[in-house]
Write an enzyme that holds these catalytic residues in place. Structure first.
Site, mmCIF file in Angstrom:
data_model
loop_
_atom_site.group_PDB
_atom_site.id
_atom_site.type_symbol
_atom_site.label_atom_id
_atom_site.label_comp_id
_atom_site.label_asym_id
_atom_site.label_seq_id
_atom_site.Cartn_x
_atom_site.Cartn_y
_atom_site.Cartn_z
ATOM 1 C CE1 TYR A 125 -26.867 37.028 -57.604
ATOM 2 C CE2 TYR A 125 -28.533 37.910 -59.090
ATOM 3 C CZ TYR A 125 -27.291 37.996 -58.502
ATOM 4 O OH TYR A 125 -26.478 39.056 -58.809
ATOM 5 C CE LYS A 150 -26.037 39.817 -55.198
ATOM 6 N NZ LYS A 150 -24.733 39.944 -54.570
ATOM 7 C CB SER A 152 -27.835 42.867 -58.477
ATOM 8 O OG SER A 152 -28.361 42.642 -59.755
HETATM 9 C C1 UD1 Z 1 -28.200 38.232 -65.289
HETATM 10 C C2 UD1 Z 1 -29.124 38.005 -64.141
HETATM 11 C C3 UD1 Z 1 -28.913 39.101 -63.111
HETATM 12 C C4 UD1 Z 1 -27.461 39.145 -62.677
HETATM 13 C C5 UD1 Z 1 -26.602 39.362 -63.919
HETATM 14 C C6 UD1 Z 1 -25.140 39.416 -63.548
HETATM 15 C C7 UD1 Z 1 -31.085 36.888 -65.141
HETATM 16 C C8 UD1 Z 1 -32.540 37.008 -65.439
HETATM 17 N N1 UD1 Z 1 -30.512 37.967 -64.589
HETATM 18 O O1 UD1 Z 1 -28.565 39.459 -65.908
HETATM 19 O O2 UD1 Z 1 -29.737 38.876 -62.011
HETATM 20 O O3 UD1 Z 1 -27.248 40.174 -61.755
HETATM 21 O O4 UD1 Z 1 -26.860 38.304 -64.850
HETATM 22 O O5 UD1 Z 1 -24.402 38.366 -63.896
HETATM 23 O O6 UD1 Z 1 -30.465 35.871 -65.391
HETATM 24 N N2 UD1 Z 1 -28.397 36.697 -73.832
HETATM 25 C C9 UD1 Z 1 -28.519 36.053 -75.047
HETATM 26 N N3 UD1 Z 1 -27.838 34.889 -75.232
HETATM 27 C C10 UD1 Z 1 -27.059 34.315 -74.272
HETATM 28 C C11 UD1 Z 1 -26.932 34.991 -73.015
HETATM 29 C C12 UD1 Z 1 -27.620 36.168 -72.836
HETATM 30 O O7 UD1 Z 1 -29.218 36.526 -75.949
HETATM 31 O O8 UD1 Z 1 -26.485 33.242 -74.491
HETATM 32 C C13 UD1 Z 1 -29.107 37.969 -73.629
HETATM 33 C C14 UD1 Z 1 -30.114 37.907 -72.485
HETATM 34 O O9 UD1 Z 1 -31.366 37.481 -72.968
HETATM 35 C C15 UD1 Z 1 -30.114 39.362 -72.023
HETATM 36 C C16 UD1 Z 1 -28.693 39.847 -72.300
HETATM 37 O O10 UD1 Z 1 -28.158 38.936 -73.244
HETATM 38 O O11 UD1 Z 1 -30.981 40.107 -72.821
HETATM 39 C C17 UD1 Z 1 -27.835 39.884 -71.061
HETATM 40 O O12 UD1 Z 1 -27.911 38.616 -70.415
HETATM 41 P P1 UD1 Z 1 -26.991 38.206 -69.194
HETATM 42 O O13 UD1 Z 1 -25.573 38.491 -69.494
HETATM 43 O O14 UD1 Z 1 -27.355 36.817 -68.794
HETATM 44 O O15 UD1 Z 1 -27.396 39.237 -68.061
HETATM 45 P P2 UD1 Z 1 -28.848 39.566 -67.425
HETATM 46 O O16 UD1 Z 1 -29.848 38.564 -67.802
HETATM 47 O O17 UD1 Z 1 -29.139 40.974 -67.707
#
Ligand code: UD1
Length: 339
Positions: free
Chosen positions: A150, A154, A125
């Site tokens: 997690y 990795k 990842s």
């Molecule tokens: C997350 C994990 C990462 C993992 C990846 C794959 C964290 C910090 N990182 O990545 O280690 O490999 O998932 O599944 O959790 N967002 C919103 N609202 C929501 C959900 C997300 O605004 O309800 C935003 C988050 O703040 C972020 C973006 O969407 O900026 C992507 O979020 P997400 O899909 O959870 O992925 P990551 O955080 O990048």
């Protein structure tokens, strides 16, 4: 040639089974179905016309893992997706994460040595990079201190593979995924989040489907153009194809090191608001959303430097952002119809 896919009923695993079978490989899936269903096997058969072999097994249990390798002979390579993957849960149950993710890896690698299986692809990842100092991020960028068990599993997995490949015949490729989203164009396989989704796309599609009331956009004051976080979202079908290329690279003896690392992203960063716009544009649906405070642990922005993967693997992501968001929606609609 036969490939064993651990966690093959999951989101990325199932799409990789499809691409491997499309490329002519035979597939054996080992999965404990803790976060998936064996209906996926029927779906893979429907898409490819070929039924993968399947064994239900908890690979973190050494005896069960040994049984898988004793049952299926003639395995050429292994793609390892079997792991727990929720960042928040890993903070609450770190021992479970280390035991499961690293236990599976060790049991599988031990069996590879015992059975003379040489080729291994590890699901890694971009989380190993932490908050980047320089963008786009290259494979040579430093791996930073992990912020969750997690992410730590990795990193440890990559390090373990380094030592194990340097002292054995095993060859490995670690694919550092950016943010996999979307679903197969047939909408027969896709992401099946357990409970309330943590990740952005499943939350968006469930909100549009009326399962969730409103998407909360975490933070509007980040130092980015629109104030929301930026990620490199990649279509799961593109990602699946990268595994086929990585496996073939080792089989054809084209790998340059015993362990290689590749960024698997598109090279483009999109903000959360850009994803919402893409979803609304590509589906014609209106999304109910509002801003909420920042989520603890989120990095501000990251996207991949894809040059090394393009040059070395000859692989490049092809699907655009609207194809990712619209295929995720098609899958969500299909799930609704099947209830
Ligand atoms: C997350 C994990 C990462 C993992 C990846 C794959 C964290 C910090 N990182 O990545 O280690 O490999 O998932 O599944 O959790 N967002 C919103 N609202 C929501 C959900 C997300 O605004 O309800 C935003 C988050 O703040 C972020 C973006 O969407 O900026 C992507 O979020 P997400 O899909 O959870 O992925 P990551 O955080 O990048």
């Amino acid at each position: 040639m036969k490939i064993l896919i651990t966690g093959g009923c999951g989101f990325i695993g199932s799409h990789t089974c499809v691409e491997l079978q499309n490329a002519g490989f035979d597939v054996v899936i080992a999965d404990n179905l803790s976060n998936s269903t064996d209906k996926v096997i029927d779906r893979i058969e429907k898409i490819t016309g070929k039924r993968p072999e399947f064994i239900k097994a908890d690979l973190s249990d050494a005896l069960e893992c040994n049984k898988v390798f004793d049952t299926f002979g003639g395995i050429t390579g292994i793609i390892n997706f079997a792991a727990s993957k929720a960042v928040g849960e890993s903070m609450e149950k770190p021992i479970m994460y280390y035991k499961n993710n690293l236990g599976i890896l060790l049991n599988v690698l031990e069996n590879m040595q015992k059975h003379g299986i040489k080729y291994f692809v590890q699901s890694s990842s971009c989380t190993v990079y932490g908050e980047p100092d320089k963008l786009p991020i290259k494979e040579s960028s430093p791996v930073k201190d992990a912020t969750s068990p997690y992410g730590h599993t990795k990193q440890i997995a990559e390090q373990m593979l380094g030592f194990i490949t340097s002292s054995s015949d095993i060859r490995a490729v670690a694919l550092r995924y950016f943010n996999p989203i979307g679903a197969h164009p047939t909408a027969l396989i896709g992401e099946l989040p357990n409970g309330v989704p943590n990740n952005l796309l499943p939350f968006i599609t469930q909100t549009a489907a009326g399962i969730r009331k409103e998407l909360k956009v975490f933070g509007n004051d980040y130092p980015t153009a629109d104030g929301t976080c930026i990620r490199d979202y990649i279509h799961v079908v593109d990602l699946a194809k990268a595994h086929v290329v990585a496996m073939n690279r080792m089989i054809e003896n084209k790998n340059k090191k015993a362990l290689e690392f590749f960024n698997i992203g598109t090279g483009h960063g999109y903000s959360v608001l850009e994803i919402i716009n893409s979803f609304e544009r590509s589906t014609g649906e209106k999304l109910n959303w509002s801003f909420a405070p920042r989520r603890a642990g989120d990095i501000i922005q990251i996207w991949a430097d894809t040059e090394f993967a393009e040059k070395e693997l000859g692989w490049k992501a092809l699907e655009d952002i609207d194809s990712m968001t619209s295929s995720a929606w098609k899958w969500q609609q299909m799930l609704g119809e099947n209830k």
